[in-house]
Design a protein around this motif. Structure first.
Motif, PDB file in Angstrom:
ATOM      1  N   PRO A 133       0.812  -1.220   0.000  1.00 14.88           N
ATOM      2  CA  PRO A 133       0.000   0.000   0.000  1.00 14.88           C
ATOM      3  C   PRO A 133       0.843   1.267   0.000  1.00 14.88           C
ATOM      4  CG  PRO A 133      -0.844  -1.567   1.606  1.00 14.88           C
ATOM      5  CD  PRO A 133       0.458  -2.100   1.133  1.00 14.88           C
ATOM      6  N   LEU A 134       1.991   1.203   0.735  1.00 14.44           N
ATOM      7  CA  LEU A 134       2.845   2.400   0.758  1.00 14.44           C
ATOM      8  C   LEU A 134       3.451   2.673  -0.613  1.00 14.44           C
ATOM      9  CD1 LEU A 134       4.717   2.041   4.183  1.00 14.44           C
ATOM     10  CD2 LEU A 134       2.823   3.568   3.614  1.00 14.44           C
ATOM     11  N   MET A 135       3.847   1.626  -1.323  1.00  9.73           N
ATOM     12  CA  MET A 135       4.403   1.804  -2.667  1.00  9.73           C
ATOM     13  C   MET A 135       3.372   2.387  -3.621  1.00  9.73           C
ATOM     14  SD  MET A 135       6.651  -1.705  -2.971  1.00  9.73           S
ATOM     15  CE  MET A 135       7.068  -1.374  -4.692  1.00  9.73           C
ATOM     16  N   ILE A 136       2.133   2.007  -3.418  1.00  8.46           N
ATOM     17  CA  ILE A 136       1.061   2.590  -4.238  1.00  8.46           C
ATOM     18  C   ILE A 136       0.743   4.005  -3.762  1.00  8.46           C
ATOM     19  CG2 ILE A 136      -1.356   2.348  -4.919  1.00  8.46           C
ATOM     20  CD1 ILE A 136      -1.002  -0.686  -4.616  1.00  8.46           C
ATOM     21  N   LEU A 137       0.907   4.211  -2.437  1.00  6.87           N
ATOM     22  CA  LEU A 137       0.558   5.506  -1.858  1.00  6.87           C
ATOM     23  C   LEU A 137       1.526   6.601  -2.281  1.00  6.87           C
ATOM     24  CD1 LEU A 137      -1.457   6.831   0.103  1.00  6.87           C
ATOM     25  CD2 LEU A 137       0.160   6.341   1.958  1.00  6.87           C
ATOM     26  N   VAL A 138       2.824   6.257  -2.432  1.00  9.47           N
ATOM     27  CA  VAL A 138       3.816   7.281  -2.786  1.00  9.47           C
ATOM     28  C   VAL A 138       3.497   7.939  -4.131  1.00  9.47           C
ATOM     29  CG1 VAL A 138       6.232   7.651  -3.396  1.00  9.47           C
ATOM     30  CG2 VAL A 138       5.671   6.363  -1.344  1.00  9.47           C
ATOM     31  N   PRO A 139       3.292   7.181  -5.224  1.00  2.63           N
ATOM     32  CA  PRO A 139       2.920   7.848  -6.483  1.00  2.63           C
ATOM     33  C   PRO A 139       1.612   8.617  -6.382  1.00  2.63           C
ATOM     34  CG  PRO A 139       3.572   5.578  -6.882  1.00  2.63           C
ATOM     35  CD  PRO A 139       3.432   5.731  -5.406  1.00  2.63           C
ATOM     36  N   ALA A 140       0.672   8.057  -5.618  1.00  5.95           N
ATOM     37  CA  ALA A 140      -0.610   8.755  -5.474  1.00  5.95           C
ATOM     38  C   ALA A 140      -0.414  10.089  -4.752  1.00  5.95           C
ATOM     39  CB  ALA A 140      -1.600   7.875  -4.716  1.00  5.95           C
ATOM     40  N   ILE A 141       0.393  10.061  -3.677  1.00  5.91           N
ATOM     41  CA  ILE A 141       0.664  11.303  -2.948  1.00  5.91           C
ATOM     42  C   ILE A 141       1.445  12.281  -3.831  1.00  5.91           C
ATOM     43  CG2 ILE A 141       1.964  12.278  -1.015  1.00  5.91           C
ATOM     44  CD1 ILE A 141       1.218   9.881   0.631  1.00  5.91           C
ATOM     45  N   ALA A 142       2.416  11.751  -4.607  1.00  3.55           N
ATOM     46  CA  ALA A 142       3.193  12.617  -5.506  1.00  3.55           C
ATOM     47  C   ALA A 142       2.283  13.320  -6.510  1.00  3.55           C
ATOM     48  CB  ALA A 142       4.259  11.795  -6.221  1.00  3.55           C
ATOM     49  N   ALA A 143       1.356  12.545  -7.090  1.00  4.35           N
ATOM     50  CA  ALA A 143       0.415  13.154  -8.045  1.00  4.35           C
ATOM     51  C   ALA A 143      -0.476  14.188  -7.362  1.00  4.35           C
ATOM     52  CB  ALA A 143      -0.439  12.062  -8.697  1.00  4.35           C
ATOM     53  N   LEU A 144      -0.916  13.857  -6.133  1.00  2.00           N
ATOM     54  CA  LEU A 144      -1.769  14.796  -5.402  1.00  2.00           C
ATOM     55  C   LEU A 144      -0.998  16.072  -5.051  1.00  2.00           C
ATOM     56  CD1 LEU A 144      -4.488  15.337  -4.026  1.00  2.00           C
ATOM     57  CD2 LEU A 144      -3.597  14.214  -1.982  1.00  2.00           C
ATOM     58  N   VAL A 145       0.264  15.913  -4.619  1.00  2.25           N
ATOM     59  CA  VAL A 145       1.085  17.084  -4.290  1.00  2.25           C
ATOM     60  C   VAL A 145       1.295  17.953  -5.525  1.00  2.25           C
ATOM     61  CG1 VAL A 145       3.426  17.798  -3.623  1.00  2.25           C
ATOM     62  CG2 VAL A 145       2.247  16.036  -2.313  1.00  2.25           C
TER      63      VAL A 145
END
Length: 458
Positions: free
Chosen positions: A168-180
């Protein structure tokens, strides 16, 4: 690199480090909790075995060692319900000691060559595998129950938890990057719109930038830009006005010089030619003086300041000395009084130019045999330099306009460029000098007061 990219590259590493730290904290927390839970389970297993086996153990004195068969041989149907259960079953073992001898063991337990463990928890390594052992000496029975568990069971469980958390964290990092990235670009959209608006303007468009719908943080920036553009607009307007007036003012002496040259060419006598040459020289001097004044006015606004300690009395004395010949020719009475130790921190070159123009103005409008007095006195925040002349003075209604470029009093008969007081006003603005106009104590003429601060105000 754009501002969005800079912010993104600064924020994203912080988020990644935070996620990694959270993962490490989760690992340490999970490892600690699993250790506690499995140790508690070993304690429960030892107590449960004693409850179940205390009767056989109490009767077993000289009987051979009882070996409990592996579950694989007796519980195949049950283990088939869960393929991983067999691994967990093999990871547990137990031994029962009585009187210093093994009386009961599991099929996968330690061999008898491994001595009895001390009370409590111990770590033991057998055939390359690490075990966690709990020994329970039963009081008043001579029986010790040992329950062992492979450490790999615990490590595997922690690894599975971390692995399940990592995905989940590996998926979360790109998602957070896109959100940022989206948030940064959305937050900077007003700045980008402001940049587009400024870029789309023509050089002549210096109108204020509207602040409607702008974020509160950008309003001071836009306000500063509007103030800058207003100052730029005023500066450009003054420069254009100066250029127009300069072209007009220069046209007159040039036309006069051209006319005199034509008259000299047509003159019939030497006396007439000499008279025209004298007029030509005077006209040329006036043109040169006008050009010099215009250059001085242009230089004042752009010349960098060089602040130094300047003695006001000495500076004024030098200016008066430069006009010594004019004073003698026109029989002017000149006096300088005041504190000879008056010192200020200012640009001496510009200050001298300002006082020079004011003295020149006083000489120009004073009659032959008139009076010019200069007095230096202490003020609250500096020194005052008062220049008094015996000329016609300046009417009150014209005192606000005499500092404008090329402005001349309508009643004056003296010729001038109309730039002397404009230069003085421009220098006064740069050096934070206050200028006041009045009437000398003798009741007529012009009194010009300069308040020079000891240090230039920023």
């Amino acid at each position: 690199m754009t501002l969005s990219q800079r912010l993104f590259l600064r924020i994203l590493p912080t988020l990644i480090i935070t996620i990694v730290l959270v993962g490490l904290f989760a690992y340490r927390s999970a490892d600690r909790e699993i250790e506690n839970i499995y140790d508690a389970e070993l304690i429960n297993d030892a107590n449960t075995l004693w409850v179940l086996l205390h009767r056989p153990l109490a009767k077993n004195n000289d009987r051979p060692v009882i070996q409990i068969p592996d579950l694989d041989f007796n519980m195949d149907d049950q283990l088939s319900l869960n393929e991983d259960a067999d691994d967990y079953a093999d990871a547990h073992a137990f031994r029962a000691w009585k009187g210093g001898h093994i009386v009961m063991v599991s099929s996968n337990s330690f061999p008898e060559s491994v001595p009895e463990f001390k009370r409590g928890f111990s770590n033991y390594k057998l055939n390359g595998e690490a075990w966690r052992v709990y020994a329970l000496p039963v009081p008043d029975s001579g029986v010790t129950i040992e329950v062992a568990e492979k450490m790999a069971l615990r490590d595997g469980l922690v690894a599975n938890i971390i692995l399940n958390l990592s995905f989940p964290l590996m998926i979360l990092v790109p998602a957070i990057a896109a959100l940022v990235w989206f948030v940064i670009n959305n937050g900077l959209s007003h700045i980008q719109g402001l940049v587009r608006q400024i870029r789309s303007r023509t050089p002549d468009d210096l109108s204020p930038i509207p602040t409607v719908d702008l974020p509160r943080d950008l309003i001071p920036l836009v306000g500063s830009l509007n103030q800058f553009m207003e100052k730029l607009r005023i500066s450009l307007t003054l420069e254009r006005r100066f250029a127009d007036l300069a072209a007009h003012q220069l046209r007159t002496p040039q036309a006069g010089i051209k006319l005199l040259l034509q008259l000299i060419e047509r003159s019939d006598s030497e006396d007439e030619r000499q008279a025209l040459m004298k007029d030509l020289t005077a006209s040329n001097d006036r043109a040169m003086h006008l050009i010099e004044q215009m250059l001085n006015l242009a230089r004042v606004s752009h010349q960098p300041l060089s602040l130094d300690q300047t003695n006001l009395f000495d500076l004024v004395a030098k200016v008066l000395a430069d006009f010594g010949r004019v004073f003698n020719d026109r029989h002017l009475q000149v006096a300088l009084s005041g504190d000879e130790e008056a010192v200020v921190a200012t640009d001496s070159t510009l200050l001298r130019m300002m006082i020079d123009n004011i003295i020149d103005n006083a000489i120009k409008y004073s009659p032959d045999g008139g009076m010019i007095e200069v007095a230096i006195a202490r003020q609250d925040a500096g020194w005052s330099v008062s220049v008094n002349d015996s000329g016609p003075g300046i009417p009150v209604e014209h005192r606000d306009m005499v500092f404008q470029q090329f402005y001349r009093l309508p009643t004056t008969e003296r010729e001038g460029t109309g730039l002397g007081l404009a230069i003085a006003a421009a220098i006064a603005s740069r050096l934070s000098v206050e200028i006041g106009l009045g009437v000398p104590e003798w009741g007529y003429g012009l009194r010009m007061d300069l308040i020079v601060p000891e240090r230039r105000k920023i």
